[in-house]
Enzyme design. Structure first.
Site, PDB file in Angstrom:
ATOM      1  N   ASP A  20       0.776  -1.682   0.320  1.00  0.00           N
ATOM      2  CA  ASP A  20      -0.308  -0.092  -0.288  1.00  0.00           C
ATOM      3  C   ASP A  20       0.774   1.419   0.490  1.00  0.00           C
ATOM      4  O   ASP A  20       1.864   1.763   1.130  1.00  0.00           O
ATOM      5  CB  ASP A  20      -0.956   0.300   1.372  1.00  0.00           C
ATOM      6  CG  ASP A  20      -2.061   0.987   1.351  1.00  0.00           C
ATOM      7  OD1 ASP A  20      -1.464   2.352   0.771  1.00  0.00           O
ATOM      8  OD2 ASP A  20      -3.016   1.137   1.538  1.00  0.00           O
ATOM      9  N   HIS A 135      -5.600  12.268  13.634  1.00  0.00           N
ATOM     10  CA  HIS A 135      -6.666  12.143  11.952  1.00  0.00           C
ATOM     11  C   HIS A 135      -7.828  11.208  13.406  1.00  0.00           C
ATOM     12  O   HIS A 135      -8.743  11.033  12.241  1.00  0.00           O
ATOM     13  CB  HIS A 135      -5.986  11.977  11.397  1.00  0.00           C
ATOM     14  CG  HIS A 135      -5.278  12.551  10.664  1.00  0.00           C
ATOM     15  ND1 HIS A 135      -5.624  13.418  10.211  1.00  0.00           N
ATOM     16  CD2 HIS A 135      -3.700  12.449   9.764  1.00  0.00           C
ATOM     17  CE1 HIS A 135      -4.332  14.481   9.331  1.00  0.00           C
ATOM     18  NE2 HIS A 135      -3.316  13.594   9.002  1.00  0.00           N
ATOM     19  N   ASP A 172       2.165  19.005  12.951  1.00  0.00           N
ATOM     20  CA  ASP A 172       1.635  19.134  12.237  1.00  0.00           C
ATOM     21  C   ASP A 172       1.546  18.968  10.351  1.00  0.00           C
ATOM     22  O   ASP A 172       0.863  19.950  10.877  1.00  0.00           O
ATOM     23  CB  ASP A 172       1.295  17.288  12.138  1.00  0.00           C
ATOM     24  CG  ASP A 172       1.316  16.220  10.816  1.00  0.00           C
ATOM     25  OD1 ASP A 172       1.705  15.223  11.918  1.00  0.00           O
ATOM     26  OD2 ASP A 172       0.311  16.319  10.810  1.00  0.00           O
ATOM     27  N   HIS A 174      -0.513  17.981   8.423  1.00  0.00           N
ATOM     28  CA  HIS A 174      -1.991  17.866   7.741  1.00  0.00           C
ATOM     29  C   HIS A 174      -3.140  18.270   8.911  1.00  0.00           C
ATOM     30  O   HIS A 174      -2.265  18.329  10.652  1.00  0.00           O
ATOM     31  CB  HIS A 174      -1.732  15.848   7.947  1.00  0.00           C
ATOM     32  CG  HIS A 174      -1.111  14.880   7.140  1.00  0.00           C
ATOM     33  ND1 HIS A 174       0.177  14.988   7.571  1.00  0.00           N
ATOM     34  CD2 HIS A 174      -1.785  15.580   5.810  1.00  0.00           C
ATOM     35  CE1 HIS A 174       0.401  14.069   6.512  1.00  0.00           C
ATOM     36  NE2 HIS A 174      -0.023  14.683   5.198  1.00  0.00           N
ATOM     37  N   ASP A 265       6.337  16.183   9.660  1.00  0.00           N
ATOM     38  CA  ASP A 265       6.575  16.436   8.538  1.00  0.00           C
ATOM     39  C   ASP A 265       6.315  17.349   8.060  1.00  0.00           C
ATOM     40  O   ASP A 265       6.313  18.056   6.999  1.00  0.00           O
ATOM     41  CB  ASP A 265       4.779  15.126   8.163  1.00  0.00           C
ATOM     42  CG  ASP A 265       3.872  16.001   8.806  1.00  0.00           C
ATOM     43  OD1 ASP A 265       3.849  16.158   9.069  1.00  0.00           O
ATOM     44  OD2 ASP A 265       3.228  14.521   8.791  1.00  0.00           O
ATOM     45  N   TYR A 305       8.102  11.699   7.881  1.00  0.00           N
ATOM     46  CA  TYR A 305       8.262  10.502   7.403  1.00  0.00           C
ATOM     47  C   TYR A 305      10.492  10.592   6.533  1.00  0.00           C
ATOM     48  O   TYR A 305      10.051   9.615   5.769  1.00  0.00           O
ATOM     49  CB  TYR A 305       7.169  10.460   6.039  1.00  0.00           C
ATOM     50  CG  TYR A 305       5.748  10.179   7.153  1.00  0.00           C
ATOM     51  CD1 TYR A 305       5.428   8.915   7.705  1.00  0.00           C
ATOM     52  CD2 TYR A 305       5.088  11.405   6.866  1.00  0.00           C
ATOM     53  CE1 TYR A 305       4.545   9.778   8.612  1.00  0.00           C
ATOM     54  CE2 TYR A 305       3.891  11.366   7.440  1.00  0.00           C
ATOM     55  CZ  TYR A 305       3.273  10.307   8.367  1.00  0.00           C
ATOM     56  OH  TYR A 305       2.215  10.750   9.645  1.00  0.00           O
TER      57      TYR A 305
HETATM   58  N1  Q9C Z   1       0.017  12.415  -0.979  1.00  0.00           N
HETATM   59  C1  Q9C Z   1       0.020  11.937   9.533  1.00  0.00           C
HETATM   60  O1  Q9C Z   1       1.035  12.508   9.236  1.00  0.00           O
HETATM   61  N2  Q9C Z   1      -1.756  10.332   2.862  1.00  0.00           N
HETATM   62  N3  Q9C Z   1      -0.598  11.331   8.707  1.00  0.00           N
HETATM   63  C2  Q9C Z   1      -1.833  11.370   2.144  1.00  0.00           C
HETATM   64  C3  Q9C Z   1      -1.388  12.004  -0.392  1.00  0.00           C
HETATM   65  C4  Q9C Z   1      -2.108  10.100   3.993  1.00  0.00           C
HETATM   66  C5  Q9C Z   1      -1.016  11.590   7.386  1.00  0.00           C
HETATM   67  C6  Q9C Z   1      -1.774  11.354   0.561  1.00  0.00           C
HETATM   68  C7  Q9C Z   1      -1.373  11.424   5.025  1.00  0.00           C
HETATM   69  C8  Q9C Z   1      -2.139  10.961   7.073  1.00  0.00           C
HETATM   70  C9  Q9C Z   1      -0.493  11.552  11.069  1.00  0.00           C
HETATM   71 ZN    ZN Z   2       1.199  14.610   9.805  1.00  0.00          ZN
END
Ligand code: Q9C
Ligand code: ZN
Length: 655
Positions: A20, A135, A172, A174, A265, A305
């Site tokens: 994945d 999230h 973060d 996001h 991130d 990441y």
């Molecule tokens: N390229 C956290 O950083 N995928 N979650 C997004 C966009 C999900 C991130 C795809 C990213 C979740 C905790």
């Molecule tokens: Zn994030």
């Protein structure tokens, strides 16, 4: 009071069992890379290590439904196919048989951290956890998150410790929509999040991530979203967001605890964020938060990441929690137009709910040539990351050079009472131009100050306090400035309070920035010679620091800071402490405070502790700035914004 590091090796167990591409970045190595680097840097050894415990189902129930907790519990016995099928019911989730155990440890780590801080066992700390949490929602896993670690910690701090005001800072990259949903009508939790948004074209693609989502019902104004509409945001953009948006609201809110959804991130090199802030920026963000809530800051890992960037950024955060000064920020400090647009629209959306933003929003943005357009995606993170991040730490963090060592001064054991003094002939030579330095006491004080300053310039001492007879304050400051500039300082910031004039023969060569806080009116005699009245009340003082002093300082990027409390400075101890604590973000913390000899030992003591990394006392619920204070501030910003770009909080209207 120390720093806790909460961890458990079991949290490396959960991993991806099938292909994945979306989930593969959330790997066990994230934790081991961060921890290894903390060890290498000797930072883990300085922390109180706590072994994470599992949160109980009752504790998970503080924010999650019993049905959802049962559903996650039951994943423990599922086979790979079933796990994959169930994962598919959620967005960006991959369950593993160990997920329930790991996610309970992650939530439990946050609870332990909050308990350690709120019982006074430690001042602050970091929980290194996975899976992340921000999230996750009442009855849904989302975006690698299973249980909402930070939200559970916040609910626990309210329920078990009786807290009434908790600030959650989500740095973060996001949007932590899970935290937003859980608390959107709750005025006891102020939730701030910045996030990559790109006008809704970035995951999780939510309308409610935009700046106009400000909470509902009783919680109106307690959700603060700062959407980034371009990638490439850097140090200047992040610091501007704190100074011009988050911190004014945070001081007005007056939290009892700060929780950080500490995702990295948002740092340079991260494949998800595509931002450009360097790891040192997280030292600054942390330090800026440590002036709130008496320094009670609990950070919990979310995303991040790029292993190298993550590890460095985690080290910067922990190092700052431990009280070390933040390394200077690299790169020019100019926020980009897109960042200013975002900050401005968030300020406008919040203005109806916050007094600290109201008066200021009436002013139209000045007509000026446009600033830089955004930098675009991070191109070469490795070159920026290759820079040595840790300047060799001075052997003494803070030294106090008082004329008569004061026995009533209560100092932490690692603050040195300096005995040494510069050579007599040398001191006299520096003193010569000044009549007021002819007296024996003034010369003795100057000798001690010069010795301390040399220790700072040579890198043996990081910060210090020196005393001077009141009659010799201006002359002593003049010598300190000239000595600093001739002995290695490239750019010297002098923040002078009270009756101190800019030394008349100080060169106008751009190497010194003189900021005087006193007097009747605001004036910018040049971009390097600024004077502003001392605000009457706490609210005005805060907007002066956040809206003028720090933006000037961060734009100028000094390598030495002098703070002089001169005759009639009129500053309350807690205000002086806050100023010193915040100026410590500049010049790698190389800050020298000059006090009058007859200042109280309390003032010297509190400044020494703050310069040494202790949190300043909370200011309490702050009054609002007076209209005169706001007018002075607006006037100076209008004058100085074209030169000192960190003052900007409106995008320019390009003609
Ligand atoms: N390229 C956290 O950083 N995928 N979650 C997004 C966009 C999900 C991130 C795809 C990213 C979740 C905790
Ligand atoms: Zn994030």
């Amino acid at each position: 009071m120390g720093t806790a590091l909460v961890y458990h090796e079991d949290m490396t167990a959960t991993r991806l069992l099938w292909d994945d591409p979306e989930c593969e970045i959330e790997r066990p190595e994230r934790l081991t890379a961060a921890l290894d680097r903390l060890r290498q840097r000797g930072l883990e050894q300085r922390c109180l290590l706590l072994s994470a415990r599992e949160a109980s189902e009752e504790e998970l129930g503080l924010v999650h439904s019993p049905e959802y907790v049962s559903l996650v519990r039951e994943t423990q016995v599922l086979g790979k196919e079933e796990l994959q099928a169930l994962s598919g019911q959620f967005d960006a989730i991959c369950f593993h048989p160990s997920t329930f155990h790991c996610a309970r440890l992650a939530a439990g780590a946050g609870l332990q951290l909050v308990d350690a801080v709120l019982t006074g066992a430690v001042q602050n700390g970091l929980a290194l956890v996975r899976p992340p949490g921000h999230h996750s929602q009442r009855a849904a896993a989302n975006g690698f998150c299973v249980f909402n670690n930070v939200a559970i910690a916040a609910a626990h701090a309210k329920q078990k410790h009786g807290l009434h005001r908790i600030l959650v800072v989500d740095w973060d990259v996001h949007h932590g929509q899970g935290i937003q949903y859980l608390f959107e009508d709750d005025p006891s939790i102020l939730y701030f999040s910045w996030h990559r948004y790109e006008h809704g074209r970035f995951w999780p693609f939510l309308r409610e991530s935009d700046a106009d989502a400000v909470g509902r019902g009783q919680g109106l104004g307690f959700t603060v979203n700062l959407p980034w509409n371009q990638v490439g945001m850097g140090n200047a953009d992040y610091v501007a967001a704190f100074l011009h948006l988050l911190l004014p609201l945070a001081f007005e809110f007056d939290p009892e605890l700060v929780l950080v959804s500490a995702g990295f991130d948002s740092a340079i090199g991260d494949p998800e964020g595509q931002m450009q802030a360097t790891p040192e920026c997280f030292a600054h963000l942390t330090q800026l938060l440590q002036v709130l809530a008496g320094g009670r800051v609990c950070a919990m890992l979310e995303g991040g990441y790029h292993l190298e960037s993550l590890a460095e950024s985690v080290c910067m955060t922990v190092q700052t929690l431990l009280g070390d000064p933040a390394p200077p920020l690299s790169g020019s400090m100019v926020p980009c137009q897109s960042a200013l647009e975002s900050i401005q629209s968030a300020r406008a959306a919040q203005a109806p709910h916050w007094k600290s933003l109201q008066l200021q929003e009436e002013r139209p943005p000045p007509l000026l040539p446009g600033g830089p357009v955004c930098k675009g995606a991070a191109s070469a993170p490795s070159s920026l990351l290759d820079q040595p991040c840790l300047c060799p730490a001075p052997s003494v963090r803070t030294a106090v050079a008082l004329t008569a060592p004061d026995i009533t001064l209560v100092l932490p054991p690692d603050v040195i009472q300096q005995e040494g003094s510069a050579l007599r002939e040398e001191t006299e030579a520096w003193a010569r131009p000044h009549e007021s330095l002819a007296r024996e006491e003034a010369l003795a004080a100057l000798g001690k100050l010069l010795y301390l300053l040399d220790g700072m310039l040579d890198g043996q001492v990081n910060s210090g306090i020196a005393a001077t007879p009141a009659s010799a304050a201006a002359a002593t400051l003049d010598v300190a400035i000239r000595r600093g500039l001739s002995h290695g300082a490239q750019r010297l910031l002098c923040v002078a309070l009270g009756q101190l004039d800019r030394p008349p023969d100080l060169a106008h060569d751009g190497r010194s920035l003189w900021l005087n806080i006193r007097g009747k009116e605001a004036a910018a005699l040049s971009m390097f010679h600024v004077s502003t009245p001392l605000p009457a009340m706490t609210g005005g003082f805060l907007s002066c620091i956040l809206g003028l002093v720090l933006p000037l300082a961060y734009s100028f990027q000094p390598d030495l800071v002098l703070v002089a409390l001169g005759p009639g400075h009129g500053l309350q101890g807690r205000h002086a402490a806050l100023l010193a604590a915040m100026l410590r973000g500049l010049a790698g913390g190389r800050v020298l405070a000059l006090l009058e000899e007859d200042s109280t030992p309390q003032l010297a003591g509190i400044l020494a502790r703050v310069l040494n990394g202790e949190a300043p006392p909370s200011l309490g619920a702050s009054s609002v700035a007076s209209p005169e204070d706001v007018r002075a501030l607006m006037y100076l910003r209008g004058q100085l914004e074209p030169q000192w770009k960190m003052l900007q909080c409106h995008p320019h209207l390009v003609a």
